[in-house]
Motif scaffolding. Structure first.
Motif, mmCIF file in Angstrom:
data_model
loop_
_atom_site.group_PDB
_atom_site.id
_atom_site.type_symbol
_atom_site.label_atom_id
_atom_site.label_comp_id
_atom_site.label_asym_id
_atom_site.label_seq_id
_atom_site.Cartn_x
_atom_site.Cartn_y
_atom_site.Cartn_z
ATOM 1 N N PHE A 222 1.015 -1.253 -0.091
ATOM 2 C CA PHE A 222 -0.077 0.061 0.051
ATOM 3 C C PHE A 222 0.999 1.279 -0.010
ATOM 4 C CE2 PHE A 222 -1.726 3.484 2.588
ATOM 5 C CZ PHE A 222 -3.165 3.486 1.849
ATOM 6 N N PRO A 223 0.441 2.266 -0.837
ATOM 7 C CA PRO A 223 -0.511 2.271 -1.790
ATOM 8 C C PRO A 223 0.028 2.392 -2.999
ATOM 9 C CG PRO A 223 0.023 4.567 -1.047
ATOM 10 C CD PRO A 223 0.961 3.637 -0.512
ATOM 11 N N TYR B 145 -5.884 -3.247 -6.981
ATOM 12 C CA TYR B 145 -4.730 -1.960 -7.386
ATOM 13 C C TYR B 145 -4.884 -1.950 -8.897
ATOM 14 C CZ TYR B 145 -2.810 -1.762 -2.532
ATOM 15 O OH TYR B 145 -2.976 -1.296 -1.207
ATOM 16 N N TRP C 171 -3.550 5.645 -8.764
ATOM 17 C CA TRP C 171 -4.721 5.722 -7.717
ATOM 18 C C TRP C 171 -6.135 6.262 -8.254
ATOM 19 C CZ3 TRP C 171 -1.154 9.223 -4.532
ATOM 20 C CH2 TRP C 171 0.019 8.517 -4.100
ATOM 21 N N MET D 252 -7.715 -0.544 -2.565
ATOM 22 C CA MET D 252 -6.462 -0.686 -1.646
ATOM 23 C C MET D 252 -7.089 -0.785 -0.170
ATOM 24 S SD MET D 252 -4.762 3.046 -2.171
ATOM 25 C CE MET D 252 -4.512 2.727 -3.841
ATOM 26 N N LEU E 45 -2.565 10.491 0.563
ATOM 27 C CA LEU E 45 -1.441 9.529 0.171
ATOM 28 C C LEU E 45 -0.213 10.259 -0.271
ATOM 29 C CD1 LEU E 45 -3.867 7.525 -2.159
ATOM 30 C CD2 LEU E 45 -2.887 6.625 0.062
#
Length: 338
Positions: free
Chosen positions: A54-55, A82, A215, A224, A190
């Motif tokens: 992650f991520p 993902y 993302w 995620m 993030l």
């Protein structure tokens, strides 16, 4: 290095992965992109599989793929949920036992005739540890990069307030506002709060732009977060009043099964230390400035992983393969060629 982008179906879930260094002798099994057709592969090179956390996405391993592709067949998937891989909607898919079984099938499909060298970071490591324990026949050597062993991690969650503090962010991720938190202000949480490096030159604007593209894939943020929602247990947050905190606001909006709908948040007295014993030869590469894990996760690790070598990096964070790629490559290369 020439990377090929490929896809394979595992239990009707499409997994995207990149590959390089493959032998010229490949059966129609992998070309068919369906593990039900796998009959065997003739590969001159040993296979290395890299699991991200992650991520991230497969690209976290770019330096390793480039380095090892000359002498190995290297493969790095996007984990389910993902980037370009499928994102199963049912949270039950993301329970650790199911992820173990799923990745075991992926490995068996990619390399049906011989065990692989498995390299894993963060959530990839959380899967790799029990995978090596319960499917040892699939793995010749295991390399863990800043991923706490589930037994020592649970021990530290119970006994170490600093580990509970370092894990407090998980309460935000599993809250009802977790998805909006990650998306807000162009993924600021993030890019600015999670991907924090000891080396400011690592996560450049260009690198962050690539991650934001990852993302922004449809369903990726929810995918995620499903890993955290499906965690078996998480210690209560020491800084919260539990009557009004993440236990009450745990996000159940995408959960349809009562067995998984209950919160993973528990009193430390209710946490159970799993007995995950790994007999596969293992190398642990550990950045000691990890914001997610205390270094005490390595204490008494040999009780669970007797055939284990540890290499520490003092001034390095959770993002070890980004910050020290050459040293990571050298350490892995030395370990797998003993």
């Amino acid at each position: 290095m020439k990377l090929e982008h490929k896809n394979i179906l595992v239990d009707k879930v499409n997994i995207h992965y990149v590959e390089s260094g493959q032998s010229a002798y490949v059966t129609n099994a992998i070309k068919a992109k369906d593990i039900s057709t796998v009959t065997g592969i003739t590969a001159a090179k040993p296979t290395m599989i890299f699991l991200h956390g992650f991520p991230e996405y497969w690209g976290t391993w770019s330096a390793q793929l480039s380095f090892f592709s000359e002498n190995y067949r290297v493969i790095a998937p996007d984990l389910p949920g993902y980037n370009l891989s499928d994102k199963p909607a049912d949270v039950r898919f993301y329970t650790v036992p199911n992820l173990i079984a799923f990745i075991a099938k992926f490995i068996a499909a990619i390399s049906p005739d011989r065990p692989v060298i498995l390299v894993a970071h963060d959530w990839g490591g959380a899967i790799a540890w029990p995978l090596a324990a319960f499917h040892a026949q699939l793995i010749s050597q295991l390399i863990i990069v800043n991923a706490a062993h589930p037994s020592t991690f649970t021990r530290e969650m119970i006994n170490n307030p600093l580990q509970r503090k370092k894990s407090a962010y998980i309460h935000q991720l599993i809250s009802a506002s977790g998805e909006s938190l990650l998306i807000k202000d162009d993924y600021r949480y993030l890019s600015e709060d999670i991907m924090v490096s000891t080396n400011p030159s690592v996560f450049t604007a260009d690198v962050k732009a690539q991650y934001k593209q990852v993302w922004s894939q449809t369903g990726a943020i929810n995918g995620m977060l499903q890993y955290y929602r499906a965690m078996p247990q998480l210690a209560k947050n020491d800084t919260d009043n539990q009557s009004n905190n993440s236990t009450a606001s745990f996000d159940t909006s995408s959960i349809q099964n009562d067995a998984v709908k209950s919160t993973p948040v528990k009193d430390t007295s209710q946490l159970k230390i799993p007995n995950i014993r790994v007999n596969v030869a293992t190398l642990i590469l550990w950045g000691e400035q990890d914001l997610a894990f205390v270094n005490e996760n390595l204490d008494d690790i040999h009780h669970y992983v007797p055939n284990c070598v540890i290499k520490r990096f003092k001034d390095t964070s959770h993002w070890l393969q980004h910050e020290r790629p050459n040293e990571v490559n050298a350490a892995i290369n030395a370990f797998i060629n003993v």
